[in-house]
Design a protein around this motif. Structure first.
Motif, short mmCIF file in Angstrom:
data_model
loop_
_atom_site.label_atom_id
_atom_site.label_comp_id
_atom_site.label_asym_id
_atom_site.label_seq_id
_atom_site.Cartn_x
_atom_site.Cartn_y
_atom_site.Cartn_z
N ALA A 98 -31.89 -0.28 -44.59
CA ALA A 98 -31.16 0.58 -45.52
C ALA A 98 -32.02 1.79 -45.83
O ALA A 98 -33.22 1.67 -46.03
CB ALA A 98 -30.85 -0.18 -46.80
N ALA A 99 -31.40 2.94 -45.84
CA ALA A 99 -32.14 4.17 -46.16
C ALA A 99 -31.50 4.82 -47.38
O ALA A 99 -30.28 4.85 -47.50
CB ALA A 99 -32.09 5.11 -44.98
N PRO A 100 -32.32 5.33 -48.31
CA PRO A 100 -31.75 6.06 -49.44
C PRO A 100 -31.02 7.31 -48.93
O PRO A 100 -31.30 7.78 -47.83
CB PRO A 100 -32.96 6.45 -50.28
N PRO A 101 -30.07 7.84 -49.73
CA PRO A 101 -29.31 9.00 -49.28
C PRO A 101 -30.24 10.16 -48.92
O PRO A 101 -31.24 10.39 -49.59
CB PRO A 101 -28.41 9.34 -50.46
N GLU B 171 -29.46 13.33 -48.88
CA GLU B 171 -29.21 14.57 -49.63
C GLU B 171 -30.21 14.73 -50.77
O GLU B 171 -30.50 13.78 -51.50
CB GLU B 171 -27.81 14.51 -50.24
N VAL C 29 -29.20 17.01 -56.97
CA VAL C 29 -28.63 18.27 -57.44
C VAL C 29 -29.42 18.75 -58.66
O VAL C 29 -29.56 17.99 -59.62
CB VAL C 29 -27.15 18.06 -57.83
N PRO C 30 -29.94 19.98 -58.64
CA PRO C 30 -30.63 20.48 -59.84
C PRO C 30 -29.65 20.72 -60.99
O PRO C 30 -28.63 21.38 -60.78
CB PRO C 30 -31.26 21.81 -59.39
N ILE C 31 -29.95 20.15 -62.16
CA ILE C 31 -29.11 20.39 -63.35
C ILE C 31 -29.86 21.42 -64.20
O ILE C 31 -30.97 21.18 -64.67
CB ILE C 31 -28.85 19.08 -64.13
N LEU C 32 -29.23 22.58 -64.38
CA LEU C 32 -29.93 23.73 -64.94
C LEU C 32 -30.25 23.57 -66.43
O LEU C 32 -31.28 24.04 -66.90
CB LEU C 32 -29.10 25.00 -64.71
N ASP C 33 -29.35 22.89 -67.17
CA ASP C 33 -29.57 22.77 -68.61
C ASP C 33 -29.76 21.31 -69.02
O ASP C 33 -29.33 20.91 -70.09
CB ASP C 33 -28.41 23.42 -69.37
#
Lengths: 374, 227
Positions: free
Chosen positions: B214-217, B219, B222-226
């Motif tokens: 099994a491999a982690p995703p 991708e 996602v950066p969350i700006l606030d």
């Protein structure tokens, strides 16, 4: 195998479920004479959510390993909770498919071990029949009824005409909504499993900000598609990432709300068409419009479906949440319904990764050499 | 298990860790029945049919068994789970212990010591375990091409035989004799289970030797700006 049966006054049924990422065992007392009626004595679920979370989805080998070792303690606990000794059980029911083969096989072998040792009758139950018939465990529901089964792995409209008589009126031609919720959660940076998290942030989101497609509404049937919707969310997110270098919490909420609104609109409209198809194909109205499966936990979707039923003046039913997601009580109940309908299996019972409930309608997906998936 | 009764009675063992179904019934230290069927698929459907045939032939019932033995691998992951899940169901319902026995322990049963035990790990690799006076040591994963230089051979006498899968090939490479296992897998497991302490039995668990694939995703998050 068919069996002539005289209905007993009462059946204590042990149900075992291991087809996806929950290892579950339930004990149900069934009184065949009253309709039938069922009383849940125990419903123990060992979830594997944490084992799979780092991988962003259910990993079949991890699931199979967990099932093989958890089936026994979970069953032991269910019997303890019910205060029932294995000798007092009248029937052993086990999910024999469809699902991830490693888990299904472990469950089937474990159940066959119990059956060999005790001489109790065995019924290998279709997991989807478990979901479909649970409506009748939760409250007395005469056949025929319309069922929307909507979960992480499935999405179909079924006319339920009897314990083993299902007519598929429509279903997804690609992904299941639960899968789409998980994918969207990953896309917008929310944890797994996606369903509850997308629903949570969607509450403070603007559902009108993104005009996501409502796939297949141009078609007159009750088939659904969610793959293009996922892609549309991906594109919208990528545009925001390119413009801003990330997402704000409001972006997350708006993407989630816009996505959920699209799923809601599609499910509601297709439910209207499925109700019409039901009348057309069966020549009568359903006794209920019921929804089952994990996605039925989403309040916004549930409310929309309830409204469809109200407008059509058909009673709406959704089993309580613990019975909507995978569990052992639903397998025990479906096993009882099948047994009372004359079904029994022998020690050669096989696990079936693919097992459509309606084996006559053409397959919607996964229709390869091995036949329809579900 | 916590409170298994110590009964005297036959011991039934089975193994489906490879393309076979191997089973045996041992009573008072004597092998009453042994079956070994080669089969690439269908073990799950056949297992209980075979076990019931054997009990019938021996004139025994499930309820008379004192204990179970089950092969836990290493081997085919699905195959190991078939046998282990069946054994745990039987153990729970019969209230008798189920003893998990590894294939290395089974190969070591009635083998000369020292010896080198071998199992095919696929992709031209092997699981090798030294068999010493105290039983099999921890198995190591060895590519077939590197076997001659591998530390697992250090101090292994020239007369020590290679026993197990691909034994002939390995023996030729390391200049030692090859020997076939003296017992079928089912028989070896039954004999080992018969010697185990029923009070000390823990529920059998598959021996995978390898983590799940099994491999982690891939991708990036996602950066969350606030945030």
């Amino acid at each position: 195998m068919r069996r002539e049966t005289k209905a007993p006054a009462e059946l204590i049924v042990l149900g075992i479920e291991s087809s996806c990422d929950e290892t579950a065992a339930g004990v149900v007392r069934v009184r065949p004479a009253d309709g039938p009626r069922g009383e849940i004595l125990a419903n123990v679920v060992a979830s594997q959510t944490e084992l799979h979370a780092p991988f962003g989805g259910v990993v079949p080998e991890i699931a199979a390993r967990a099932h093989a070792e958890r089936l026994e303690p979970v069953t032991r606990e269910a019997l303890n909770v019910a205060g029932i000794a294995l000798e007092e059980v009248d029937l052993i029911a086990v999910t024999a498919g469809p699902g991830l083969i490693g888990g299904v096989l472990s469950g089937v072998m474990f159940a066959k071990g119990l059956v060999a040792a005790t001489g109790k009758p065995l019924v290998g139950v279709n997991h989807l029949a478990g979901h479909a018939l649970t409506v009748r465990l939760a409250s007395p529901t005469p056949f025929p009824y319309l069922l929307l089964l909507v979960s992480g792995g499935h999405c179909q409209f079924l006319a339920v005409r009897g314990p083993r008589d299902f007519l598929r009126l429509g279903g997804t031609i690609d992904d299941a909504p639960g899968e789409a919720f998980d994918k969207v959660a990953r896309l917008v940076g929310l944890p797994q499993p996606g369903g509850p998290h997308v629903e949570r942030v969607a509450r403070r989101g603007d559902a009108a900000r993104f005009a996501f497609p409502r796939p297949l509404l141009d078609r007159d049937d009750a088939h659904l598609s969610f793959s293009g919707l996922k892609t549309a969310v991906l594109r919208a997110r990528d545009r925001l990432l390119a413009e801003q270098g990330g997402l704000t919490r409001q972006d997350q909420a708006d993407l989630a709300a816009s996505f959920q609104a699209a799923v809601r609109d599609v499910l509601a409209e297709k439910s209207r068409r499925a109700l019409a198809l039901f009348e057309e194909r069966l020549g009568r109205r359903p006794s209920r419009f019921a929804v089952a499966g994990g996605v039925a936990a989403n309040e916004s979707l549930r409310a929309a479906l309830e409204e469809v039923a109200a407008r059509a003046q058909i009673p709406f039913d959704a089993p309580p949440l613990p019975l909507c997601t995978d569990n052992g009580a639903m397998i025990a109940w479906a096993g009882a319904e099948w047994y009372l309908d004359g079904r029994q299996d022998d020690p050669t019972l096989a696990a079936r990764p693919r097992w459509p409930l309606d084996e006559t309608s053409p397959a919607l997906l996964g229709a390869g050499r091995k036949g329809a998936k579900a | 298990m916590d409170h298994h009764s110590t009964r005297s009675g036959p011991i039934l063992a089975f193994d489906t860790s490879g393309p076979w179904l191997s089973a045996a019934l041992v009573e008072k230290g004597v092998v009453r029945l042994a079956r070994h069927e080669e089969m690439a698929r269908g073990q799950a459907e056949r297992l209980f049919v075979l076990l019931e045939e054997m009990l019938r032939e021996a004139g025994r019932a499930w309820g008379e068994l004192a204990a179970l033995g089950v092969g836990i691998g290493p081997g085919n992951f699905t195959g190991i789970r078939i046998a282990v899940a069946a054994a745990r169901g039987l153990s729970l319902a019969l209230g008798i212990p189920a003893h998990g026995v590894s294939r290395f322990e089974a190969l070591a049963e009635s083998a000369p010591r020292p010896a080198l035990l071998a199992l095919d790990a696929r992709r031209e690799r092997l699981w090798l375990a030294r068999l010493g006076a105290d039983g099999p040591e921890e198995p190591v994963l060895v590519p077939l091409a590197e076997i001659e230089r591998h530390p697992v051979l250090e101090g292994l006498p020239a007369t020590a035989p290679v026993i197990g899968e691909r034994a002939g090939e390995i023996a030729a490479r390391i200049d030692r004799p090859a020997r076939a296992p003296a017992l079928t897998l089912g028989t070896a497991i039954a004999r080992i289970a018969a010697r185990r302490d029923p009070a000390g039995a823990t529920p059998p668990a598959p021996l995978y030797l390898r983590p799940a694939d099994a491999a982690p995703p891939s991708e990036p998050p996602v950066p969350i700006l606030d945030a």
